[in-house]
Design a protein around this motif. Structure first.
Motif, PDB file in Angstrom:
ATOM      1  N   GLN A  47     -25.020  -9.177   9.572  1.00 18.88           N
ATOM      2  CA  GLN A  47     -25.381  -7.778   9.746  1.00 18.88           C
ATOM      3  C   GLN A  47     -24.371  -6.887   9.036  1.00 18.88           C
ATOM      4  N   ASN A  48     -24.810  -5.657   8.764  1.00 24.06           N
ATOM      5  CA  ASN A  48     -23.921  -4.669   8.172  1.00 24.06           C
ATOM      6  C   ASN A  48     -23.055  -4.030   9.253  1.00 24.06           C
ATOM      7  N   VAL A  49     -21.746  -4.235   9.144  1.00 23.15           N
ATOM      8  CA  VAL A  49     -20.804  -3.506   9.982  1.00 23.15           C
ATOM      9  C   VAL A  49     -20.682  -2.116   9.384  1.00 23.15           C
ATOM     10  N   ALA A  50     -20.706  -1.104  10.215  1.00 24.57           N
ATOM     11  CA  ALA A  50     -20.698   0.261   9.694  1.00 24.57           C
ATOM     12  C   ALA A  50     -19.533   0.483   8.733  1.00 24.57           C
ATOM     13  N   LYS A  51     -18.355  -0.063   9.077  1.00 27.19           N
ATOM     14  CA  LYS A  51     -17.201   0.167   8.225  1.00 27.19           C
ATOM     15  C   LYS A  51     -16.125  -0.857   8.547  1.00 27.19           C
ATOM     16  N   ALA A  52     -15.601  -1.492   7.529  1.00 27.11           N
ATOM     17  CA  ALA A  52     -14.417  -2.340   7.668  1.00 27.11           C
ATOM     18  C   ALA A  52     -13.303  -1.702   6.847  1.00 27.11           C
ATOM     19  N   VAL A  53     -12.115  -1.672   7.404  1.00 23.44           N
ATOM     20  CA  VAL A  53     -10.985  -1.029   6.734  1.00 23.44           C
ATOM     21  C   VAL A  53      -9.856  -2.036   6.597  1.00 23.44           C
ATOM     22  N   LEU A  54      -9.328  -2.146   5.380  1.00 27.09           N
ATOM     23  CA  LEU A  54      -8.204  -3.033   5.106  1.00 27.09           C
ATOM     24  C   LEU A  54      -7.113  -2.250   4.395  1.00 27.09           C
ATOM     25  N   TRP A  55      -5.879  -2.532   4.757  1.00 27.51           N
ATOM     26  CA  TRP A  55      -4.771  -1.852   4.117  1.00 27.51           C
ATOM     27  C   TRP A  55      -3.555  -2.772   4.090  1.00 27.51           C
ATOM     28  N   GLY A  56      -2.601  -2.450   3.235  1.00 26.24           N
ATOM     29  CA  GLY A  56      -1.411  -3.284   3.158  1.00 26.24           C
ATOM     30  C   GLY A  56      -0.560  -2.916   1.965  1.00 26.24           C
ATOM     31  N   GLY A  57       0.343  -3.803   1.611  1.00 26.66           N
ATOM     32  CA  GLY A  57       1.262  -3.541   0.507  1.00 26.66           C
ATOM     33  C   GLY A  57       1.764  -4.811  -0.122  1.00 26.66           C
ATOM     34  N   GLU A  58       2.187  -4.695  -1.372  1.00 28.29           N
ATOM     35  CA  GLU A  58       2.740  -5.800  -2.142  1.00 28.29           C
ATOM     36  C   GLU A  58       3.870  -5.254  -3.008  1.00 28.29           C
ATOM     37  N   LEU A  59       4.830  -6.091  -3.292  1.00 25.47           N
ATOM     38  CA  LEU A  59       5.917  -5.706  -4.185  1.00 25.47           C
ATOM     39  C   LEU A  59       6.350  -6.920  -4.970  1.00 25.47           C
ATOM     40  N   GLU A  60       6.259  -6.860  -6.271  1.00 26.54           N
ATOM     41  CA  GLU A  60       6.688  -7.954  -7.127  1.00 26.54           C
ATOM     42  C   GLU A  60       8.044  -7.586  -7.710  1.00 26.54           C
ATOM     43  N   ALA A  61       9.053  -8.445  -7.523  1.00 28.05           N
ATOM     44  CA  ALA A  61      10.398  -8.113  -7.997  1.00 28.05           C
ATOM     45  C   ALA A  61      11.133  -9.365  -8.416  1.00 28.05           C
ATOM     46  N   VAL A  62      11.809  -9.307  -9.582  1.00 29.19           N
ATOM     47  CA  VAL A  62      12.602 -10.437 -10.059  1.00 29.19           C
ATOM     48  C   VAL A  62      13.878  -9.926 -10.706  1.00 29.19           C
ATOM     49  N   TYR A  63      14.882 -10.772 -10.674  1.00 34.08           N
ATOM     50  CA  TYR A  63      16.117 -10.544 -11.435  1.00 34.08           C
ATOM     51  C   TYR A  63      16.378 -11.787 -12.257  1.00 34.08           C
ATOM     52  N   ASP A  64      16.646 -11.600 -13.559  1.00 39.68           N
ATOM     53  CA  ASP A  64      16.863 -12.738 -14.451  1.00 39.68           C
ATOM     54  C   ASP A  64      18.052 -12.437 -15.354  1.00 39.68           C
ATOM     55  N   VAL A  65      18.997 -13.375 -15.379  1.00 39.26           N
ATOM     56  CA  VAL A  65      20.195 -13.197 -16.180  1.00 39.26           C
ATOM     57  C   VAL A  65      20.374 -14.353 -17.167  1.00 39.26           C
ATOM     58  N   GLY A  66      19.322 -15.085 -17.403  1.00 43.87           N
ATOM     59  CA  GLY A  66      19.382 -16.178 -18.358  1.00 43.87           C
ATOM     60  C   GLY A  66      19.775 -17.483 -17.717  1.00 43.87           C
ATOM     61  N   PHE A  67      21.024 -17.597 -17.273  1.00 35.70           N
ATOM     62  CA  PHE A  67      21.462 -18.841 -16.644  1.00 35.70           C
ATOM     63  C   PHE A  67      21.061 -18.922 -15.180  1.00 35.70           C
ATOM     64  N   ALA A  68      20.562 -17.823 -14.605  1.00 37.43           N
ATOM     65  CA  ALA A  68      20.142 -17.808 -13.204  1.00 37.43           C
ATOM     66  C   ALA A  68      19.011 -16.807 -13.022  1.00 37.43           C
ATOM     67  N   PHE A  69      18.233 -17.002 -11.987  1.00 39.43           N
ATOM     68  CA  PHE A  69      17.131 -16.105 -11.681  1.00 39.43           C
ATOM     69  C   PHE A  69      16.916 -16.082 -10.170  1.00 39.43           C
ATOM     70  N   ALA A  70      16.345 -15.000  -9.676  1.00 39.61           N
ATOM     71  CA  ALA A  70      16.074 -14.857  -8.247  1.00 39.61           C
ATOM     72  C   ALA A  70      14.895 -13.917  -8.070  1.00 39.61           C
ATOM     73  N   GLY A  71      14.180 -14.082  -6.972  1.00 35.26           N
ATOM     74  CA  GLY A  71      13.062 -13.192  -6.704  1.00 35.26           C
ATOM     75  C   GLY A  71      12.489 -13.410  -5.326  1.00 35.26           C
ATOM     76  N   LEU A  72      11.535 -12.578  -4.994  1.00 32.66           N
ATOM     77  CA  LEU A  72      10.858 -12.645  -3.707  1.00 32.66           C
ATOM     78  C   LEU A  72       9.358 -12.532  -3.911  1.00 32.66           C
TER      79      LEU A  72
END
Length: 693
Positions: free
Chosen positions: A555-580
Motif C-alpha cells: 500500500q501507499n504510505v502517505a509519507k515516509a521521511v528519511l534524513w541523515g549525514g555523511e562525511l568523507e575525509a582522508v589524510y595522505d602523506v605518501g608514506f602513511a594514510f588515515a581516514g574514517l
C-alpha cells in the motif's frame, strides 16, 4: 559507538585510502583524487593488471554518476564515491561485492546464507529498483519474494574495474526509479590487462580463504591491434564450503560454487569514435533455505552494445548510446521440506537502451555542459512452480519504463549551477491489471567555490518510481501461517523530494610538503510521498477461525521521511594514510511514527596504513564499529552493536608478481549484520598471488 557517531553529527569515509601503489588514473586530471582513491601516483612499480590506462579511460573512470560529466570526485556537487580496482583488491580481496560496498558511507548491503546475490540499501532505501544497480550500463532488476530483500544482483568481484556510487535522488540522468541512488559497476577492459606497449598479455591469480575453505582461480587475457581494436576475456572459478561464525558454529547451506566469464571487444573506426560489445556470464550453485532447502542454480547473462562519438573539433557533440539485455534465472529443486523433488524457477529479463549527448559551449563568460537524452527498459517476469505458489508471490507480468531528460551544468568563475528536469512514464500489465502513469521531476544544484580549497553546494531534486510488478500483482496464501497476500492494482508511484547540502574541502601541504587532506560532508532530508510498503490489513468483519483476521498488501504510505549525514575525509602523506568512514541514517513512516525497517544502523570505520619500499608494500588496519538496532515493527529481530578489526597488506614482489593478504575479523567477533538472515563469518584469512603474463 553510536554516541561517537551521533556526536560527530555526520559520518565519514576513507574506504579507498589504502589502495595499492598503482593509481595511474590520477595522471590526466589534477586533483581528481576522490576520498576513495587517495594514493599518490608513483612512476613505479605498477602492479599486474593495473597498467596501460590512457587519458580517455581516465575520463571514463571518474565520470560522476550524478551528472554524467567527467569531473573530479572531490569537486562533485553530490554524495558520490568511486572505488577503482586497485582499491577494491588491495583492501578487501572480495569474495562478494558487500566486502567493499559496505565501506562506502550511506551504503549497506544484505545477503542470505549461501546465496551470493547482493542487495543494496542507500540511505535507508532499497528494493524494487529504488537503487538503480547497473553493470556496464545495463540495469539489474532481478527480484524474488521471500524472507529476503526484494531486489538483488549477481556479479563476480574479479570482473569489476570500478564502481561509482551516487547516494540520493540526485542522479536524474541515470534512468527512472532511483529515489535512493545509483550504483554503476564497470567491468574490465583490455587496458586493465595490457601495459601501454603490450600487444598481447594476461594476468592470472590464485586465492584461498580459510573460513569457508574457498579456493579461487582467475585468469585474464587481452590483445590489441594498433589503436583500432582490442579484446579482453576473463574467467573465474571458485568453490567454497560452509563458513563458521564467531562462535565456531557452522552456518549450514552457506557454500556456493561459482563460474563466471567475460568477453569484451572495442573497435575505434575513427579517432573520435568507439564501439564496445561485451558479454558477461555468472553462474552459481548453492543450497538455499533452512527448514525448506532448495538446491539452486542461478545464472545471470548481461549483453551490451555501446557507441561513443566525440569529435575533437566539435564540442557540441559527445554522443553516447547503449543497448543492453540482462536475464537472471534461478532454477530450484526442493531437497528438504514438505515437497521434496518439486521444482520452481524465477526468470526476470530486462531489455533497455540509453542515448545521451553533451554539448559544451559558452554564453558570454558562462560555460555550459548541456546534457540531454532518452532511456527506457522493459521488464519481463516469467516464473514457474510445481506447487503453483511462487508465481503468485513473485507474479508474472510485464512493465515498460521510459523517460527523457535535459540538464544544464553552467559554470562561471566561483559559481556552478546544475538545473535539470526528467520526464518519466510507465506501463504495467499482468493478470487483469493495466496501469500507466508519468511525471516531470526537476532538479537544481548550486555550488559555490569562493576559494580553491572549499566548495559549498546544495541540491533540491525529485525522483519518480513506478510500482513494480510484484508490488502490484502479488496474490497468494502464505505457507505455514496461512494468511493472504492480496494484489493492489491501485498503487500510486512513489515521488521523492530530497534536499541535500554539503561541502568539499581540499588542502595540500598541511603538515608537510606533499601531504593532502580531502573532506566531503553531506547532509540530506528525503521525503517520499506515496511510499510503497507491505502492510497488515485487518479484515472487517473478521472471518471465523481458523482463517486469520488479516491479510498483507502493498500500500501507499502517505509519507515516509528519511534524513541523515555523511562525511568523507582522508589524510595522505605518501608514506602513511588515515581516514574514517561512516553513516547516520534515520527514517520513519509518518502515518505511524514507526521507524522504517530498511533503515540501517549507524556505522563508523577507521582506516590507518602505510607504504614502504618505494610503495611496493602497502599495509594497514581497518576498524569497523556498528551501532545496535532495536527490533522493527515488521518483524526484523534486534541487532546488537559490534566492532570488528581487519588487517590488509599488498606487496609487489617483482615487476610481474604481486601478493595480497587480508585478515578479516581478527578477534573472531560474533555478529550478524542488520537485515542479514545468517550470522556473519568469524575470523577469515585470504591470501592471493597474481602473476602478469
Amino acid at each position: 559507538m553510536a554516541a561517537i557517531a551521533v556526536g560527530c553529527g555526520l559520518s565519514v569515509l576513507a574506504c579507498g585510502v589504502a589502495a595499492g601503489p598503482a593509481f595511474a588514473q590520477s595522471v590526466a586530471i589534477e586533483d581528481e583524487i576522490a576520498p576513495a582513491t587517495v594514493d599518490p601516483v608513483p612512476e613505479e612499480p605498477v602492479p599486474p593488471g593495473e597498467v596501460g590506462i590512457d587519458d580517455d579511460d581516465v575520463l571514463e573512470d571518474i565520470t560522476v554518476t550524478a551528472t554524467r560529466t567527467a569531473e573530479p570526485v572531490d569537486h562533485a556537487l553530490s554524495g558520490t564515491s568511486v572505488l577503482d580496482r586497485s582499491t577494491i583488491q588491495t583492501q578487501t580481496q572480495p569474495n562478494r561485492p558487500s566486502d567493499f560496498l559496505d565501506l562506502i558511507p550511506g551504503v549497506t548491503t544484505s545477503e542470505q546464507g549461501g546465496d551470493p546475490a547482493t542487495a543494496i540499501n542507500i540511505r535507508g532505501l532499497q528494493d524494487f529498483g529504488r537503487v538503480n544497480v547497473m553493470v556496464d550500463g545495463a540495469r539489474q532488476n532481478f527480484q524474488t519474494s521471500g524472507h529476503n530483500a526484494n531486489g538483488a544482483f549477481y556479479i563476480d568481484p574479479e570482473m569489476i574495474r570500478s564502481v561509482d556510487v551516487t547516494r540520493g535522488a540526485t542522479a536524474t540522468v541515470y534512468g527512472s526509479g532511483a529515489i535512493g541512488g545509483v550504483v554503476d559497476f564497470r567491468t574490465l577492459t583490455a587496458d586493465d590487462v595490457l601495459s601501454a606497449d603490450q600487444v598481447v598479455g594476461g594476468f592470472v591469480k590464485a586465492k584461498y580463504s580459510t573460513n569457508g575453505a574457498e579456493p579461487l582461480g582467475h585468469a585474464e587475457f587481452a590483445g590489441r591491434i594498433g589503436q583500432a581494436f582490442d579484446v579482453v576475456t576473463a574467467g573465474t572459478w571458485s568453490r567454497s564450503t560452509d563458513y563458521r561464525d564467531g562462535h565456531y558454529n557452522r552456518i549450514e547451506n552457506s557454500w556456493d560454487d561459482l563460474l563466471s566469464g567475460l568477453a569484451k571487444a572495442r573497435y575505434r573506426p575513427t579517432e573520435d569514435q568507439q564501439i564496445t560489445a561485451s558479454a558477461l556470464l555468472y553462474r552459481a550453485n548453492f543450497d538455499k533455505g533452512t527448514t525448506t532447502v532448495r538446491s539452486t542454480d542461478a545464472t545471470t547473462e548481461t549483453y551490451s552494445l555501446g557507441h561513443t562519438w566525440a569529435p575533437l573539433d566539435n564540442p557540441l557533440v559527445d554522443l553516447r548510446s547503449n543497448l543492453y539485455y540482462t536475464t537472471t534465472r534461478t532454477d530450484q529443486t526442493e531437497v528438504a521440506g514438505n515437497n521434496v523433488g518439486s521444482k520452481r524457477s524465477f526468470d526476470v529479463a530486462t531489455t533497455g537502451f540509453d542515448v545521451n549527448n553533451t554539448s559544451r559551449f559558452a554564453t558570454g563568460q558562462i560555460g555550459h555542459a548541456l546534457t540531454y537524452g532518452v532511456d527506457g527498459f522493459f521488464d519481463r517476469v516469467d516464473n514457474t512452480d510445481d506447487q503453483n505458489n511462487s508465481n503468485k508471490y513473485t507474479p508474472n507480468g510485464r512493465r515498460s519504463v521510459y523517460g527523457g531528460f535535459v540538464q544544464d551544468q553552467a559554470t562561471w568563475e566561483w559559481l556552478e549551477v546544475i538545473s535539470a528536469v526528467r520526464l518519466d512514464g510507465y506501463e504495467l500489465t499482468g493478470g487483469n491489471v493495466d496501469n500507466s502513469g508519468g511525471r516531470a521531476s526537476p532538479k537544481l544544484t548550486v555550488g559555490v567555490t569562493p576559494v580553491p580549497w572549499i566548495t559549498v553546494f546544495g541540491t533540491y531534486a525529485e525522483a519518480y518510481r513506478a510500482p513494480a510488478i510484484t508490488e502490484t500483482l502479488i496474490n497468494g496464501i502464505h505457507p505455514g501461517v496461512e494468511f493472504e497476500f492480496r494484489p493492489n492494482p491501485n498503487l500510486k508511484p512513489e515521488v521523492a523530494h530530497e534536499f541535500e547540502g554539503g561541502v568539499n574541502l581540499r588542502f595540500d601541504d598541511v603538515l608537510r610538503d606533499g601531504d593532502r587532506v580531502r573532506v566531503k560532508a553531506v547532509a540530506y532530508y528525503n521525503q517520499v510521498d506515496d511510499y510503497i510498503d507491505l502492510k497488515s490489513v485487518q479484515i472487517d468483519p473478521p472471518p471465523p477461525p481458523p482463517t486469520p483476521g488479516y491479510y498483507y498488501q502493498y500500500q501507499n504510505v502517505a509519507k515516509a521521511v528519511l534524513w541523515g549525514g555523511e562525511l568523507e575525509a582522508v589524510y595522505d602523506v605518501g608514506f602513511a594514510f588515515a581516514g574514517l568512514s561512516g553513516q547516520i541514517v534515520r527514517g520513519v513512516d509518518q502515518n505511524t511514527g514507526e521507524e522504517l525497517a530498511s533503515v540501517p544502523p549507524d556505522r563508523l570505520i577507521a582506516t590507518l596504513g602505510g607504504r614502504a619500499f618505494d610503495a611496493r608494500l602497502v599495509a594497514g588496519t581497518r576498524v569497523s564499529m556498528v551501532a545496535g538496532k532495536n527490533g522493527s515493527p515488521s518483524g526484523w529481530p534486534e541487532s546488537p552493536g559490534y566492532t570488528t578489526v581487519d588487517l590488509f597488506a599488498s606487496y609487489q614482489v617483482t615487476e610481474r608478481i604481486s601478493a595480497n593478504l587480508n585478515l578479516d575479523n581478527i578477534f573472531n567477533r560474533q555478529y550478524t549484520q542488520y537485515l542479514d538472515l545468517s550470522a556473519s563469518p568469524g575470523f577469515n584469512a585470504r591470501l592471493a598471488v597474481g602473476i602478469k603474463l
